[in-house]
Design an enzyme around this catalytic site. Structure first.
Site, short mmCIF file in Angstrom:
data_model
loop_
_atom_site.label_atom_id
_atom_site.label_comp_id
_atom_site.label_asym_id
_atom_site.label_seq_id
_atom_site.Cartn_x
_atom_site.Cartn_y
_atom_site.Cartn_z
N LYS A 80 54.44 -6.75 -18.67
CA LYS A 80 55.43 -7.36 -18.14
C LYS A 80 56.56 -6.70 -17.09
CE LYS A 80 58.70 -10.83 -19.84
NZ LYS A 80 59.46 -11.49 -20.81
N SER A 155 58.97 -16.49 -21.66
CA SER A 155 58.84 -16.04 -20.14
C SER A 155 57.93 -14.93 -19.79
CB SER A 155 60.56 -15.33 -20.04
OG SER A 155 60.55 -14.10 -20.93
N SER A 179 59.73 -15.84 -26.26
CA SER A 179 59.28 -15.36 -24.82
C SER A 179 57.64 -14.70 -25.12
CB SER A 179 59.89 -14.61 -24.00
OG SER A 179 60.91 -15.28 -23.35
#
Lengths: 355, 97
Positions: A80, A155, A179
């Site tokens: 990420k 997210s 997330s």
């Protein structure tokens, strides 16, 4: 051999050990798959195939020399865009960090490297991890590979979508208020938020520090266990990290079948706002567990309705402190219109945080 | 329920040293009002007898065991990240007249 990119870590580790494939072949399969589908999925903000292949080659050489580092050695793992990887962009999907390149590895990345993993690409997310759909990225909106018209969640939407589309064998995400768990659910992959402190936050761009945790996305629970084992650490660089306690040989523990389990179903989760289709599917899953011999227990978590209010207060207060560092002075975006101290802060933030 | 809470977005944006468009002010202002509403919701909870806590887990302050020299970054790596830099120093607009 054509679908190496959809195999699990466990399967690939066995194939590597048996000499049936190589890390270069696996990494190339992931690179080819990403090249073929990412124009539609848009999970990656950037990637560095040459760097990944050179890590893969080093892994194959270790193995040939009889020095394999374990089940993760040679496995491409997507990262990420909120976790620092040395010499790779670290943008948090924000214009604020558009040109930022990390000078160091996050501790979780160091741990994965020590296990031989191939660090692969920068995965899209909501800007600074604030959002639940990956539509709040300053660069692109990631699509759910199961239906490109729908969101992957967020997210960590890029991390979840890349898994579902076969663009990595496993990925890392971060979870502050869902997330990892929510996008994993929406993309049909395994994702978990570890207990706070188990994995060091050093090298994770802070959002709400008392809630932020790094965690794995994987195809199976066993794969997630392998990633957890590799990343556990009491890190002097993160004073909130804790020494691993109790059973930490997670993958081995999974194999000692301890079921059938007693499973609690919190009745508050079936209240107002649940989609009828989601509810029907969860009830179906509960029936499946019943058929496996599990005992299903009706439980109550009476404070559930307070979770979101508490989250919004804690998360916004901590985010406000953490993001104060983005002021256009030492790194990140600086406005061309900055003429004095005040406009340096206000204009740099106004432009950098704006999509 | 008390009267609808309201936040002065211009005041808060100024404190945060953040430039915002009118459109953003109106959108985010109402979202902040919603968050203020959460305080009301929490105020309705009876916390009599509940010990104040700073975290859901048992966390305690951790003192550093003396400064230990370690590997660090060369000055040019860190100052090199600054939007403007010269002689290993960060350059900023003039702040004192």
């Amino acid at each position: 051999m054509s679908d190496l990119h959809f195999k699990t870590i466990t399967e690939l580790a066995a194939m590597l050990a048996a000499g049936e494939t190589t890390s270069v072949a696996i990494t190339q399969a992931v690179i080819d798959r990403t090249a073929a589908v990412d124009a539609q999925v848009k999970a990656f903000l950037s990637s560095d195939p040459e760097d990944a292949l050179s890590q893969a080659k080093a892994s194959d050489e270790r193995r040939a020399a009889g020095k394999s580092l374990g089940p993760l050695d040679g496995i491409p793992i997507g990262i990420k865009d909120t976790l620092a990887v040395k010499d790779q962009p670290l943008r948090c999907a924000s214009k604020m960090l558009e040109n930022y390149v990390s000078p160091f590895d996050a501790t979780c990345i160091t741990k994965l490297r020590e296990a031989g993993a191939v660090i692969w690409g920068r995965l899209n997310m909501d800007e600074f991890a604030m959002g639940s759909s990956t539509e709040n990225s300053a660069y692109q909106t990631t699509c759910n590979p199961w239906n490109l018209e729908t969101i992957p969640g967020g997210s960590s939407g890029g991390s979840a979508a890349a898994m579902a589309a076969g663009e990595a064998i496993a990925t890392l995400g971060t979870d502050t208020g869902g997330s990892i768990r929510q996008p994993a659910a929406l993309c049909g992959v395994v994702g978990m938020k570890p207990t706070y402190g188990l994995i060091s936050r050093y090298g994770l761009v802070a959002f709400a520090s008392s809630l932020d945790q790094v965690g794995p996305f994987a195809r199976t629970v066993e794969d997630a266990a392998l990633l957890m084992e590799a990343m556990l650490s009491k890190d002097p660089l993160d004073s909130t990290s804790i020494a691993p306690q109790g059973e930490t040989n997670y993958a081995a523990a999974l194999k000692e079948k301890k079921g059938p389990w007693k499973l609690g179903v919190p009745r508050e989760f079936f209240g107002e706002g649940i989609d009828p289709e989601v509810k029907a599917n969860i009830l179906k899953a509960i029936d499946w567990y019943k058929d496996q011999g599990c005992e299903i227990v009706d439980i109550s978590l009476p404070h559930s309705e307070l979770a979101v209010p508490v989250y919004y207060i804690v998360a916004t207060a901590e985010a406000s402190s953490n993001l104060a560092r983005f002021d256009g002075v030492r790194y990140g975006h600086r406005s061309d219109e900055a003429k004095d101290a005040m406009s340096l802060f206000t204009k740099s933030r106004g432009e950098g945080f704006r999509r | 329920m008390s009267e609808t809470p309201h936040i002065d977005i211009d005041y808060v944006a100024n404190l945060a040293r953040l430039d915002m468009t009118e459109e953003e002010k109106s959108k985010l202002g109402s979202q902040l009002d919603d968050i203020l509403g959460y305080f009301d919701k929490l105020n309705s909870v009876d916390v009599e007898g509940v010990e104040p806590m700073a975290h859901a887990h048992r966390v305690a302050n951790v003192w550093r065991e003396g400064d230990q020299a370690g590997e660090t970054f060369a000055p040019e790596i860190l100052t090199g990240m600054a939007p403007d830099h010269r002689d290993n120093q960060v350059v900023v607009p003039k702040v004192v007249e």
